[in-house]
Design an enzyme around this catalytic site. Structure first.
Site, PDB file in Angstrom:
ATOM      1  N   CYS A  31       0.654  -1.197   0.098  1.00  0.00           N
ATOM      2  CA  CYS A  31      -0.005  -0.048  -0.033  1.00  0.00           C
ATOM      3  C   CYS A  31       0.856   1.255  -0.017  1.00  0.00           C
ATOM      4  CB  CYS A  31      -1.009   0.035   1.176  1.00  0.00           C
ATOM      5  SG  CYS A  31      -0.232   0.086   2.816  1.00  0.00           S
ATOM      6  N   ASN A  45       2.381   1.386   4.262  1.00  0.00           N
ATOM      7  CA  ASN A  45       2.660   0.272   5.019  1.00  0.00           C
ATOM      8  C   ASN A  45       2.647   0.593   6.335  1.00  0.00           C
ATOM      9  OD1 ASN A  45       5.910  -1.865   5.426  1.00  0.00           O
ATOM     10  ND2 ASN A  45       3.781  -2.498   5.082  1.00  0.00           N
ATOM     11  N   CYS A  56      -0.986   1.050   7.475  1.00  0.00           N
ATOM     12  CA  CYS A  56      -2.401   0.632   7.544  1.00  0.00           C
ATOM     13  C   CYS A  56      -2.887  -0.642   7.024  1.00  0.00           C
ATOM     14  CB  CYS A  56      -3.423   2.068   7.231  1.00  0.00           C
ATOM     15  SG  CYS A  56      -3.334   3.485   8.337  1.00  0.00           S
ATOM     16  N   ARG A  57      -3.166  -0.399   5.709  1.00  0.00           N
ATOM     17  CA  ARG A  57      -3.807  -1.552   4.709  1.00  0.00           C
ATOM     18  C   ARG A  57      -2.769  -2.802   4.815  1.00  0.00           C
ATOM     19  NH1 ARG A  57      -5.088   2.271  -0.144  1.00  0.00           N
ATOM     20  NH2 ARG A  57      -3.178   3.103   0.724  1.00  0.00           N
ATOM     21  N   SER A  58      -1.697  -2.580   4.164  1.00  0.00           N
ATOM     22  CA  SER A  58      -0.592  -3.667   3.869  1.00  0.00           C
ATOM     23  C   SER A  58      -0.458  -4.354   5.298  1.00  0.00           C
ATOM     24  CB  SER A  58       0.211  -3.544   3.072  1.00  0.00           C
ATOM     25  OG  SER A  58       1.206  -2.366   3.351  1.00  0.00           O
ATOM     26  N   ASP A  87      -7.755   4.078   1.444  1.00  0.00           N
ATOM     27  CA  ASP A  87      -6.779   4.668   2.296  1.00  0.00           C
ATOM     28  C   ASP A  87      -7.350   4.895   3.777  1.00  0.00           C
ATOM     29  OD1 ASP A  87      -4.960   5.452   3.744  1.00  0.00           O
ATOM     30  OD2 ASP A  87      -4.174   7.029   2.405  1.00  0.00           O
TER      31      ASP A  87
END
Ligand code: 4NP
Length: 146
Positions: free
Chosen positions: A7, A10, A12-14, A117
């Site tokens: 993401c 690196n 939050c999402r990934s 995001d």
């Protein structure tokens, strides 16, 4: 199988994608290696955002030990599949591909939609968790042997 989740930050999402995929792979008896990286360098060396850590924890997944790192071109050699969260990630990573083989490894985690995001909206972490979980389950279905 070696899988990289990517993401922007690196944090939050990934990191969620890394933790969820590791968890599901283990649950399915798959000996897969899963890592994550970002395209932006603001948070390199830091742990995941506390909202991601808490959301994962609420689902029985511990991501607190992860450390933020940047995507590097050698990741194309290390990993079999590189899953990105949104279209900016997709174009950023594809811009680093050295050849068609590199580019072929890169896909949106969710085929038909992006994982948004959540950084500026606390309420988005739970829905983002669910979207990533759905993407990981589908990925396991498609990539598992046999
Ligand atoms: P992520 O979210 O890409 O899901 O890790 C973000 C985290 C931090 C920033 C942007 C996105 N940032 O600009 O610092």
């Amino acid at each position: 199988m070696k899988i990289l989740m990517v993401c922007l930050g690196n944090i939050c999402r990934s990191p969620l994608a890394e933790g969820i995929m590791q968890h599901l792979a283990k649950e399915n008896g798959l000996d897969w290696e899963v890592d994550s990286a970002g395209t932006g360098n603001w948070h390199v060396g830091q742990g995941p955002d506390h909202r991601s850590t808490r959301t994962a924890h609420n689902h029985g997944i511990n991501i607190s030990g992860q450390v933020c790192r940047l995507f590097r071109v050698s990741d194309f050699d290390t990993f079999d599949h590189i899953f990105v969260m949104d279209k900016n990630n997709l174009s950023d990573i594809l811009a680093k591909a050295r050849n068609k083989e590199d580019a072929k490894k890169v896909k949106l985690l969710l085929d038909d939609k992006i994982v948004p995001d959540p950084y500026y909206d606390d309420e988005q972490f739970e829905p983002v968790f669910k979207m990533i979980e759905e993407g990981c389950k589908e990925t396991i279905k498609q990539l598992r042997p046999g």
